[in-house]
Design an enzyme around this catalytic site. Structure first.
Site, mmCIF file in Angstrom:
data_model
loop_
_atom_site.group_PDB
_atom_site.id
_atom_site.type_symbol
_atom_site.label_atom_id
_atom_site.label_comp_id
_atom_site.label_asym_id
_atom_site.label_seq_id
_atom_site.Cartn_x
_atom_site.Cartn_y
_atom_site.Cartn_z
ATOM 1 N N LYS A 153 0.566 -4.260 -2.869
ATOM 2 C CA LYS A 153 -0.010 -5.070 -1.795
ATOM 3 C C LYS A 153 -0.300 -6.481 -2.285
ATOM 4 O O LYS A 153 -0.035 -7.470 -1.589
ATOM 5 C CB LYS A 153 -1.303 -4.441 -1.279
ATOM 6 C CG LYS A 153 -1.942 -5.332 -0.214
ATOM 7 C CD LYS A 153 -3.392 -5.062 0.050
ATOM 8 C CE LYS A 153 -3.951 -6.207 0.908
ATOM 9 N NZ LYS A 153 -5.315 -5.963 1.393
ATOM 10 N N GLY A 204 -8.753 -3.556 2.529
ATOM 11 C CA GLY A 204 -7.953 -2.757 3.446
ATOM 12 C C GLY A 204 -6.500 -2.795 3.034
ATOM 13 O O GLY A 204 -6.125 -3.484 2.082
ATOM 14 N N THR A 261 5.323 8.163 -5.037
ATOM 15 C CA THR A 261 6.581 8.713 -5.532
ATOM 16 C C THR A 261 6.605 10.234 -5.479
ATOM 17 O O THR A 261 7.596 10.834 -5.074
ATOM 18 C CB THR A 261 6.826 8.247 -6.982
ATOM 19 O OG1 THR A 261 6.863 6.819 -6.994
ATOM 20 C CG2 THR A 261 8.137 8.786 -7.523
ATOM 21 N N THR A 262 5.495 10.868 -5.895
ATOM 22 C CA THR A 262 5.486 12.324 -6.042
ATOM 23 C C THR A 262 4.687 13.049 -4.964
ATOM 24 O O THR A 262 4.882 14.249 -4.754
ATOM 25 C CB THR A 262 4.889 12.711 -7.402
ATOM 26 O OG1 THR A 262 3.509 12.282 -7.449
ATOM 27 C CG2 THR A 262 5.651 12.053 -8.541
ATOM 28 N N GLN A 314 3.013 0.613 -13.321
ATOM 29 C CA GLN A 314 1.972 1.413 -13.953
ATOM 30 C C GLN A 314 0.766 0.523 -14.322
ATOM 31 O O GLN A 314 0.459 -0.395 -13.591
ATOM 32 C CB GLN A 314 2.517 2.172 -15.171
ATOM 33 C CG GLN A 314 3.394 3.379 -14.830
ATOM 34 C CD GLN A 314 4.827 3.009 -14.541
ATOM 35 O OE1 GLN A 314 5.420 2.189 -15.225
ATOM 36 N NE2 GLN A 314 5.416 3.611 -13.525
ATOM 37 N N LYS A 362 -1.173 -2.846 -6.798
ATOM 38 C CA LYS A 362 -0.392 -4.028 -7.204
ATOM 39 C C LYS A 362 0.627 -4.418 -6.140
ATOM 40 O O LYS A 362 0.888 -5.603 -5.925
ATOM 41 C CB LYS A 362 0.338 -3.749 -8.521
ATOM 42 C CG LYS A 362 -0.560 -3.514 -9.709
ATOM 43 C CD LYS A 362 0.235 -3.322 -10.978
ATOM 44 C CE LYS A 362 1.109 -2.079 -10.967
ATOM 45 N NZ LYS A 362 0.350 -0.813 -10.814
ATOM 46 N N GLY A 400 -2.569 2.632 -13.468
ATOM 47 C CA GLY A 400 -1.591 2.505 -12.395
ATOM 48 C C GLY A 400 -2.204 2.795 -11.040
ATOM 49 O O GLY A 400 -3.385 3.147 -10.928
ATOM 50 N N ASP A 401 -1.427 2.633 -9.987
ATOM 51 C CA ASP A 401 -1.849 2.919 -8.608
ATOM 52 C C ASP A 401 -3.034 2.062 -8.179
ATOM 53 O O ASP A 401 -3.828 2.465 -7.324
ATOM 54 C CB ASP A 401 -2.211 4.409 -8.436
ATOM 55 C CG ASP A 401 -1.134 5.338 -8.935
ATOM 56 O OD1 ASP A 401 0.023 5.161 -8.518
ATOM 57 O OD2 ASP A 401 -1.431 6.229 -9.754
ATOM 58 N N ASN A 457 9.895 5.745 -11.119
ATOM 59 C CA ASN A 457 8.664 6.520 -11.251
ATOM 60 C C ASN A 457 7.479 5.769 -10.667
ATOM 61 O O ASN A 457 6.421 6.338 -10.426
ATOM 62 C CB ASN A 457 8.385 6.852 -12.714
ATOM 63 C CG ASN A 457 8.279 5.614 -13.601
ATOM 64 O OD1 ASN A 457 8.866 4.573 -13.308
ATOM 65 N ND2 ASN A 457 7.553 5.730 -14.689
ATOM 66 N N ALA A 458 7.635 4.458 -10.466
ATOM 67 C CA ALA A 458 6.573 3.662 -9.853
ATOM 68 C C ALA A 458 6.696 3.750 -8.336
ATOM 69 O O ALA A 458 7.752 4.073 -7.803
ATOM 70 C CB ALA A 458 6.685 2.209 -10.307
ATOM 71 N N GLY A 459 5.619 3.443 -7.665
ATOM 72 C CA GLY A 459 5.662 3.449 -6.209
ATOM 73 C C GLY A 459 4.541 2.616 -5.643
ATOM 74 O O GLY A 459 3.425 2.643 -6.155
ATOM 75 N N HIS A 460 4.842 1.826 -4.621
ATOM 76 C CA HIS A 460 3.785 1.086 -3.963
ATOM 77 C C HIS A 460 4.066 1.031 -2.466
ATOM 78 O O HIS A 460 5.205 1.049 -2.015
ATOM 79 C CB HIS A 460 3.608 -0.319 -4.545
ATOM 80 C CG HIS A 460 4.878 -1.040 -4.835
ATOM 81 N ND1 HIS A 460 5.370 -1.196 -6.111
ATOM 82 C CD2 HIS A 460 5.759 -1.660 -4.024
ATOM 83 C CE1 HIS A 460 6.490 -1.879 -6.068
ATOM 84 N NE2 HIS A 460 6.758 -2.172 -4.829
#
Length: 408
Positions: A17, A393, A278-279, A198, A15, A11-12, A37-40
């Site tokens: 972007k 970037g 997220t966290t 993820q 994706k 994960g992280d 729970n995901a974050g982008h």
């Protein structure tokens, strides 16, 4: 044409972007798994948007975005996200749909999630958003879906606290509800982008179980969570970073050794902004794990790779990547299922010369320094998969396309 974008690591990988960039040529973007729970993070000029549930394509005014059947929806988080977008000038009206088969996260699931992980002998390190509990309730056939909101018997059977919580959101959720399979079959000639959450190594079946997420983050999940048949999918893109990161507990064979590589870890973490969207938790960082990346390519039938964060290495004299594991006296070249083996694995590293130039100045792949190209081309040979997109970037424009995924 239907293109799937998944994470090829833990994960992280960036994706969000990449989906945002590719969504320019899509009409519909479907997020097929996961929850809040995901974050982008999407960066457009001097504007930055943090999204958790809503697909990245929402930032284009003419795109439809859909939360798929494999997702678990927290109504509060969704409402907050919609409000944030509208307040910042993004008109979401009529452009967000939710599969009527998606499940709903209730507040008590969040409490159970945090209590359960804290009580484990070996905590998984969940985000505490109730995601795992919602998927567990789904598997136990005790969950509640959007389609169930109009089922009086089901609703009357809920605990009072659950019913009191969900009632104010029913009208809003039902207005966005859609029969996803029917919706997509009537738009079979559209350009559709399926967005995962993820990464492969956090997939419930393919990942480092039990230190995984509860949903399907592999390419097969796009068919299930996107309500289409697997043969309807045309291409699979796997996104990976030029190094590796992981959040939470679990094995990480190529992790930087804190006893001798603490400065390198700090450099990569700070330069790559490796803190959870997220966290806010700092991510564990390590060398690019090519053993794991090749495994992701094989298990997802990845057609091409997307490399991100390559610019993080711009100033380094030397770069290393993991090409095998040493477990006791054995050399492993394949990614094992055994957590014990992964925990004791030591990375076998290959060194590459740094390029010592800012990659963000390049407008085409041919303008990359030779040493950067050598690093990329070694990865391609090792994984037997082309790298068709390279991100240098955070901004949309800092993306090098070697081959468009929308070309058959």
């Amino acid at each position: 044409m239907k293109v799937v974008v998944i994470g090829a690591q833990w994960g992280d990988e960036g994706k969000g972007k990449i989906v945002d960039y590719l969504a320019n040529e899509a009409q519909i973007i479907v997020r097929f798994s996961g929850g809040a729970n995901a974050g982008h993070t999407i960066v457009i000029g001097d504007q930055e948007y943090a999204l958790h549930l809503i697909p990245s394509g929402i930032l284009y005014p003419d795109k439809m975005v859909i939360l798929g059947a494999g997702m678990v929806i927290d109504p509060v988080a969704l409402e907050n996200e919609i409000t944030m977008l509208n307040e910042r000038g993004v008109d979401t009206s009529g452009r967000i749909l939710i599969s009527d088969r998606a499940h709903i996260v209730l507040p008590r699931y969040i409490e159970i999630d945090r209590e359960r992980d804290a009580a484990r002998k070996r905590p998984i390190g969940t985000t505490g958003r109730g995601i795992g509990i919602t998927y567990s309730m789904k598997s136990d056939r005790d969950g509640i879906r959007l389609a169930d909101l109009s089922w009086k018997e089901k609703m009357n059977g809920l605990e009072k606290a659950d019913r009191d919580f969900i009632t104010p959101y029913i009208k809003r959720l039902e207005s966005m509800s859609v029969d996803l399979s029917s919706y997509l079959v009537h738009r079979k000639n559209a350009q559709i982008l399926f967005e995962g959450a993820q990464g492969t190594l956090l997939d419930l079946d393919l990942g480092t179980y039990p230190y995984v997420s509860s949903g399907m983050s592999n390419a097969a999940g796009a068919a299930i969570g996107g309500c289409v048949g697997p043969r309807a999918l045309d291409k699979v893109l796997g996104v990976f970073k030029a190094y590796s990161t992981r959040v939470g507990n679990g094995p990480f064979p190529s992790e930087f050794d804190p006893s001798g590589e603490d400065e390198l870890c700090k450099f990569v973490r700070d330069t790559g902004r490796e803190y959870g969207v997220t966290t806010g938790r700092p991510r564990r960082c390590g060398y690019l794990d090519l053993v794991a990346l090749r495994y992701a390519c094989l298990t997802n039938s990845i057609d091409s790779l997307v490399m991100t964060h390559l610019d993080v290495y711009d100033t380094l004299d030397e770069i290393k990547a993991c090409v095998a594991y040493r477990v006791d006296d054995k050399m492993l070249e394949n990614f094992p299922a055994s957590i014990e083996a992964l925990n004791s694995a030591k990375p076998v590293l290959r060194s590459f010369s740094g390029w010592k130039k800012p990659l963000s100045n390049a407008l085409t792949y041919e303008e990359f320094p030779v040493k950067a190209m050598e690093y990329i081309e070694f990865i391609e040979r090792f994984c037997e998969t082309p790298i068709d997109i390279v991100s240098v970037g955070y901004d949309r424009k800092e993306t090098i396309i070697r081959k468009s995924p929308w070309v058959r």
